[in-house]
Design an enzyme around this catalytic site. Structure first.
Site, PDB file in Angstrom:
ATOM      1  N   LYS A   4      18.677  -2.250   4.513  1.00 43.84           N
ATOM      2  CA  LYS A   4      17.922  -1.011   4.651  1.00 43.84           C
ATOM      3  C   LYS A   4      17.439  -0.895   6.094  1.00 43.84           C
ATOM      4  O   LYS A   4      17.008  -1.885   6.696  1.00 43.84           O
ATOM      5  CB  LYS A   4      16.748  -1.050   3.672  1.00 43.84           C
ATOM      6  N   SER A  52      12.601   4.517  -1.943  1.00 46.32           N
ATOM      7  CA  SER A  52      13.156   4.909  -0.651  1.00 46.32           C
ATOM      8  C   SER A  52      14.392   4.095  -0.242  1.00 46.32           C
ATOM      9  O   SER A  52      14.969   4.354   0.810  1.00 46.32           O
ATOM     10  CB  SER A  52      12.086   4.737   0.435  1.00 46.32           C
ATOM     11  N   SER A 111      10.473   1.329  -4.698  1.00 49.14           N
ATOM     12  CA  SER A 111      11.576   1.748  -3.851  1.00 49.14           C
ATOM     13  C   SER A 111      12.827   0.894  -3.946  1.00 49.14           C
ATOM     14  O   SER A 111      13.844   1.233  -3.352  1.00 49.14           O
ATOM     15  CB  SER A 111      11.120   1.815  -2.392  1.00 49.14           C
TER      16      SER A 111
END
Length: 473
Positions: free
Chosen positions: A83, A158, A182
């Site tokens: 990420k 996210s 997330s």
């Protein structure tokens, strides 16, 4: 072993066995992954940066180590991605924001240090919501990731790019972060496994923070076993992370396959059954999951935990207060550099008082004690939803930031409990549904044991999105 099927469908465990048997090379796995990313990413927008030269170098290094009889662990030679809030030395790390569009860290984060030392192959950086908050925004440097099951629907967030990349088979494992869900939310909406370890189990050093006391790092993967193998590599005490726990990491993969006889699992049905976002599809899938766990030999009965509204209020106050503290200077000096969604959500922390934060922290202790000293004292783990519906379409998101309802993940950021997201079925719209197994602090082994048994019996994790794009071979 005999390799059957496309290389991109090999799990970490199977790919590891093939690498050690000399039946495949890391370079071959890497080239297949890079080809698949090239084919799929223009539609999915999961990767914001690919690193083909770095990946090939990592793969060649892993192959050379195998040839010399060096084995650095279960991820040696395995491609993975991060990420884009994970700091990487000499590699752009943007947090999906214009504020950091050209930011290049000088040091690796702790997780990347461990993955590199373990012989992994870094493929690139994955999309996120801006600063791991906000939503699927179109006013950022990169477009939002799209759900491989339906490109008109979002991935959850996210860790949006991480979930899309894993679900689409671009990569077997991608690291995400989880402050309010997330990791687990995108895993549920994209039909993958997602593990939020216990708070303090995995170092956050070098990962851009959202809320210091709620942030967790963990993997999204195709299987529970792959999540367990990843945890073995990335977990452990880091004296440079003030929240890191100096607690030994057990061999979580060794607990897999032991069955569920003798375990007690609490089903938190009353926790969600009156939630207005609950769909009939989710009700059926969750009840069926509870029945399956009982059929596998566990004692499953209904338990109570405090109301979701209490957890939600507590988590929101802490998250927005801490996020505002992190972003205060930039919000005041460069407000227009933020995307609309992230600005609106983070700036809301400006109106919170010290008293609000103190009361939220006091409530947090009470809620944590109620879960760990209540349902998790009498039961080995809990079965509870991740989301009460399937992924929403992008058309549901208007010009201003909005919270999407039905995501029941942030209670276990409040408590810091380990939580494993699992796919449990599909809605009538063909999109995935998920649940989570929640355990006692630092008992990831039991959580993974339960998840693995369910996964093997349910067979849901073997389903793949019907992508109308060429499969890698």
């Amino acid at each position: 072993m005999s390799l059957a099927g496309p290389l991109h469908e090999l799990s970490i465990a199977d790919a590891g066995r093939a690498l050690r048997a000399g039946e495949v090379t890391s370079l071959a796995l890497t080239e297949v992954a890079l080809d698949r990313i090239a084919a799929l990413n223009p539609a999915l927008h999961a990767f914001v940066l690919t690193l083909p030269e770095r990946a090939r170098e990592d793969a060649a290094r892993a192959d050379a180590a195998f040839a010399r009889g060096i084995d650095a662990g279960p991820l040696q030679g395995i491609p993975y991605a991060l990420k884009d809030i994970y700091g990487t030395a000499g590699i752009r790390t943007t947090c999906h924001s214009s504020l950091l569009h050209d930011h290049v860290p000088t040091a690796d984060c702790a997780v990347e240090e461990k993955l590199a030392a373990g012989g992994g192959v870094l493929l690139g950086k994955l999309g996120t919501f801006e600063f791991a908050i906000g939503g699927p925004s179109f006013d950022l440097p990169f477009p939002p990731a799209r759900n491989p099951w339906n490109l008109n629907h979002f991935t959850g967030g996210s860790s949006s790019g991480s979930a899309a990349a894993v679900a689409a088979g671009m990569v077997r494992m991608a690291m995400g972060s989880d402050t309010g869900g997330s990791i687990r939310g995108p895993a549920a909406l994209c039909g993958t496994v997602g593990l939020k370890p216990t708070y303090g189990r995995v170092s956050r050093r070098g990962v851009f923070p959202l809320a210091y006391s709620l942030d967790h790092c963990g993997p999204l993967s195709w299987s529970v076993e792959d999540a367990a193998l990843t945890l073995q590599v990335v977990a452990g005490h880091d004296p440079l992370d003030p929240a890191s726990a100096d607690i030994a990491v057990p061999d979580c993969a060794a607990a897999l396959g032991q069955g569920l006889e003798g375990l007690r699992i609490g089903y938190t049905r009353r926790f969600y059954i009156d939630n207005p976002f609950l769909t009939p599809d989710a009700t059926r899938a969750l009840d069926a999951a509870a029945e399956r766990l009982a059929d596998l030999g566990a004692v499953v009965d209904e338990v109570d935990i405090p109301d979701f509204a209490l957890f939600d209020a507590c988590a929101q106050v802490i998250m927005f207060a801490e996020a505002y503290a992190i972003h205060e200077t930039d919000l005041k000096t460069r407000p227009m550099a933020y995307g609309r969604y992230a600005y609106q959500r983070i700036a809301s922390g400006a109106v919170l008082s010290a008293a609000d934060l103190v009361q939220a922290q006091r409530l947090r202790r009470e809620l944590t004690d109620a879960v760990h000293g209540g349902a998790l004292r009498s039961h080995d783990a809990l079965l509870t939803p991740t989301s009460l519906s399937t992924a929403a379409p992008f058309s549901d998101f208007g010009p201003d930031a909005a919270r999407w309802g039905g995501m029941l993940t942030n209670p276990f950021n409040v408590t810091g409990s380990p939580a494993l997201a699992l796919p449990i079925g599909f809605g009538t719209d063909g999109l995935p549904l998920g649940a989570q197994i929640v355990g006692r602090p630092f008992d990831e082994a039991t959580v993974l044991r339960i998840g693995s048994a369910f996964e093997a019996a349910a067979g849901v994790s073997g389903h793949r999105p019907p992508l109308a794009l060429p499969a890698a071979s």
